[in-house]
Design a protein around this motif. Structure first.
Motif, PDB file in Angstrom:
ATOM      1  N   ASP A 194      -5.817  27.915  -0.177  1.00  0.00           N
ATOM      2  CA  ASP A 194      -5.492  29.340  -0.194  1.00  0.00           C
ATOM      3  C   ASP A 194      -6.717  30.174  -0.556  1.00  0.00           C
ATOM      4  OD1 ASP A 194      -5.553  28.378  -2.825  1.00  0.00           O
ATOM      5  OD2 ASP A 194      -3.886  29.646  -3.507  1.00  0.00           O
ATOM      6  N   TRP A 197      -9.116  30.222   2.386  1.00  0.00           N
ATOM      7  CA  TRP A 197      -8.696  31.227   3.365  1.00  0.00           C
ATOM      8  C   TRP A 197      -9.207  32.606   2.961  1.00  0.00           C
ATOM      9  CZ3 TRP A 197      -5.726  35.668   3.006  1.00  0.00           C
ATOM     10  CH2 TRP A 197      -5.324  36.257   4.225  1.00  0.00           C
ATOM     11  N   GLY A 198      -9.050  32.983   1.688  1.00  0.00           N
ATOM     12  CA  GLY A 198      -9.440  34.315   1.234  1.00  0.00           C
ATOM     13  C   GLY A 198     -10.932  34.559   1.261  1.00  0.00           C
ATOM     14  N   SER A 369      -4.487  35.799  11.812  1.00  0.00           N
ATOM     15  CA  SER A 369      -3.970  35.298  10.534  1.00  0.00           C
ATOM     16  C   SER A 369      -4.753  34.102  10.005  1.00  0.00           C
ATOM     17  CB  SER A 369      -2.501  34.911  10.688  1.00  0.00           C
ATOM     18  OG  SER A 369      -2.360  33.869  11.658  1.00  0.00           O
ATOM     19  N   GLU A 435      -2.641  43.321   8.777  1.00  0.00           N
ATOM     20  CA  GLU A 435      -1.457  42.598   8.311  1.00  0.00           C
ATOM     21  C   GLU A 435      -1.789  41.495   7.311  1.00  0.00           C
ATOM     22  OE1 GLU A 435       0.772  41.257  11.657  1.00  0.00           O
ATOM     23  OE2 GLU A 435       1.252  43.288  12.352  1.00  0.00           O
ATOM     24  N   ASN A 436      -3.062  41.192   7.144  1.00  0.00           N
ATOM     25  CA  ASN A 436      -3.463  40.184   6.160  1.00  0.00           C
ATOM     26  C   ASN A 436      -3.519  40.741   4.736  1.00  0.00           C
ATOM     27  OD1 ASN A 436      -3.808  38.081   8.026  1.00  0.00           O
ATOM     28  ND2 ASN A 436      -5.887  38.754   8.518  1.00  0.00           N
ATOM     29  N   ARG A 439      -1.099  39.336   1.918  1.00  0.00           N
ATOM     30  CA  ARG A 439      -1.459  37.966   1.524  1.00  0.00           C
ATOM     31  C   ARG A 439      -2.700  37.986   0.633  1.00  0.00           C
ATOM     32  NH1 ARG A 439      -2.631  32.932   5.760  1.00  0.00           N
ATOM     33  NH2 ARG A 439      -3.275  31.391   4.186  1.00  0.00           N
ATOM     34  N   ALA A 442      -1.714  39.102  -2.881  1.00  0.00           N
ATOM     35  CA  ALA A 442      -1.071  38.010  -3.620  1.00  0.00           C
ATOM     36  C   ALA A 442      -2.110  36.999  -4.098  1.00  0.00           C
ATOM     37  CB  ALA A 442      -0.028  37.328  -2.736  1.00  0.00           C
ATOM     38  N   LEU A 443      -3.095  36.717  -3.267  1.00  0.00           N
ATOM     39  CA  LEU A 443      -4.162  35.799  -3.653  1.00  0.00           C
ATOM     40  C   LEU A 443      -4.994  36.384  -4.795  1.00  0.00           C
ATOM     41  CD1 LEU A 443      -5.214  33.041  -2.588  1.00  0.00           C
ATOM     42  CD2 LEU A 443      -6.897  34.332  -1.263  1.00  0.00           C
ATOM     43  N   THR A 462      -1.255  42.520  -7.035  1.00  0.00           N
ATOM     44  CA  THR A 462       0.062  43.110  -6.809  1.00  0.00           C
ATOM     45  C   THR A 462       0.775  43.445  -8.097  1.00  0.00           C
ATOM     46  OG1 THR A 462       0.980  40.870  -6.644  1.00  0.00           O
ATOM     47  CG2 THR A 462       0.379  41.973  -4.585  1.00  0.00           C
TER      48      THR A 462
END
Length: 463
Positions: A194, A197-198, A369, A435-436, A439, A442-443, A462
């Motif tokens: 995760d 990805w970020g 995504s 749209e990312n 996410r 949250a990360l 968040t």
């Protein structure tokens, strides 16, 4: 990986000397206000930035970064992270806080068999390219040789190889990261996926990357390049040609363009392309650039890759004053051409540019995504670049760039490249990630819930 734990020496037993502690524990150098070399140490690439940090910590390795983060976390002051210092808004330096500087961390290991490179975050593009080109290898990396690899990679990473091999972040295999709580993590597709990805486009929001591992590609040591310079009175037709040619080009073709002004004051539209592949195939692919219209100057030649990569350095030297605003286009429509030429005709000085960077190709075939970089459907990154020297001219130059950006705004996708963002606010950061964004938020909440790393293209937690 073993880590030293922060102690009283690091935290400082006396609040009267809060900045004396880091020097005792860091292997690297610490520069304080009043020290010899302080004014030079606080400079960044953009000469318009004049910030005065309380301390600049030059880290020697990842453990130094842990110590610096631990010290900074115990205090209530801003922290900026600096590698190449190329951010146009000067986010790699701060007032009255700490700059964690990685620029002396320059180790690089190239594996020509596996075609990979492990590079510390203090390397600039030129240093990285020289190491990989010793083996005829390269990966997508920027357009200015003194740009830091860290900020470039974390924001996405454009470059001459992007349409063939993807963004810099698309070629990232793994990263060594110091998190806000002082841990050293390895992030990859299988380790903290995760976080990995970020890091591939999400900027410096989730930690300080101290080393990157990249996929390399065999490109040889030279590429075929073609260029043409069109007079301003022919720029409308040349821009139409550029739009159609670039949008229909093969992946091997990267072709950028710019409205430029020569020292004489004469304005031109410049087209510059290169071909990633055989010179024979490149000649056929690039020849339309030199054959179109009535250019005053053309070139078709094999050029060393290192020379191509440093070709823009003379236009963007350290210490001049810079300002720009960027946006993506899917095509250069007639209304945009009119707006661009009309606004550029009022450029405040001969250094002013209007730049098109060619994207698409392999970049566009990665699902949005798959990484934070969301604007994969764009064909061009379009932005005015104001460049000047006298602080008295600040308002005129920034006004011109904003005016030109606004004139083209109706023709844009609405998106923006994170690495081209200034201090434009949360809405514009959201435009970079589309749209990312949820996410990413949250990360951020997971890895940096207090928003310790906030001097960046910031994504707020968040909660």
């Amino acid at each position: 990986m073993e880590q030293r734990q922060p102690d009283d020496d690091l935290m400082g037993k006396s609040d009267s000397e809060p900045w004396s502690a880091p020097q005792a524990r860091l292997k690297g150098k610490v520069v304080l206000k009043g020290d010899a070399g302080y004014d030079e140490a606080r400079k960044v690439w953009n000469g318009a930035i004049d910030k005065k940090p309380a301390v600049i910590a030059y880290c020697a390795d990842a453990q130094d970064v842990v110590e610096a983060v631990s010290f900074a976390r115990s205090r209530t002051f801003p922290v900026a992270v600096r590698s190449g210092g190329h951010n146009v808004a000067g986010l790699s330096v701060c007032d009255d806080g700490m700059v964690i500087d990685l620029s002396r961390m320059k180790r690089i290991e190239v594996d020509p068999v596996r075609r990979t490179a492990r590079a510390e975050a203090g390397l600039d593009l030129g240093e990285f390219d020289r190491a990989t080109q010793a083996h005829g290898l390269a990966t997508t990396l920027g357009v200015n040789s003194d740009t830091g690899i860290a900020g470039l990679t974390l924001g996405g990473g454009f470059g001459k190889l992007g349409r063939k091999y993807g963004l810099t972040c698309d070629n990232l295999i793994a990263a060594e990261v110091v998190t806000a709580d002082g841990k050293i993590l390895r992030a990859s597709a299988t380790e903290h996926p995760d976080l990995f990805w970020g890091l591939r486009g999400g900027g410096g929001n989730f930690g300080i990357v101290t080393a990157f591992e990249y996929r390399l590609h065999s490109i040889g040591t030279s590429l075929l390049v073609a260029s043409a310079l069109h007079p301003f009175d022919q720029a409308r037709e040349a821009m139409r040609f550029y739009d159609e040619f670039a949008r229909n080009a093969a992946d091997e073709v990267n072709v950028d363009a710019a409205l430029v002004t020569l020292p004489s004051g004469d304005r031109y539209f410049s087209i510059s392309g290169c071909y990633v592949g055989s010179h024979h195939d490149g000649e056929q692919a690039l020849s339309p650039i030199i054959k179109f219209g009535s250019p005053v100057e053309t070139r078709l030649a094999s050029v060393p890759y290192l020379e191509i990569q440093s070709g823009g350095d003379a236009l963007f030297p350290r210490g001049r004053r810079y300002y720009w605003k960027a946006q993506f286009l899917r095509e250069i429509r007639a209304g945009a051409i009119y707006a661009l030429l009309d606004a550029y005709a009022r450029a405040p000085n001969t250094s002013s540019l209007l730049v098109f960077q060619h994207v698409g190709g392999a970049i566009a075939r990665v699902p949005a995504s798959d990484s934070p970089y969301a604007n994969r459907d764009a064909a061009f990154d379009c932005f005015p670049v104001a460049i000047w020297d006298d602080p008295a001219d600040d308002d005129a130059n920034m006004h011109w760039a904003r005016e030109l950006w606004s004139a083209v705004r109706p023709y844009s996708t609405g998106g923006v490249y994170a690495n081209n963002l200034g201090e434009e606010g949360e809405d514009r950061v959201r435009d970079a990630y589309g749209e990312n964004y949820p996410r990413l938020a949250a990360l951020k909440t997971k890895y940096d819930p207090t928003n310790f790393f906030r001097l960046n293209q910031n994504i707020k937690p968040t909660a």
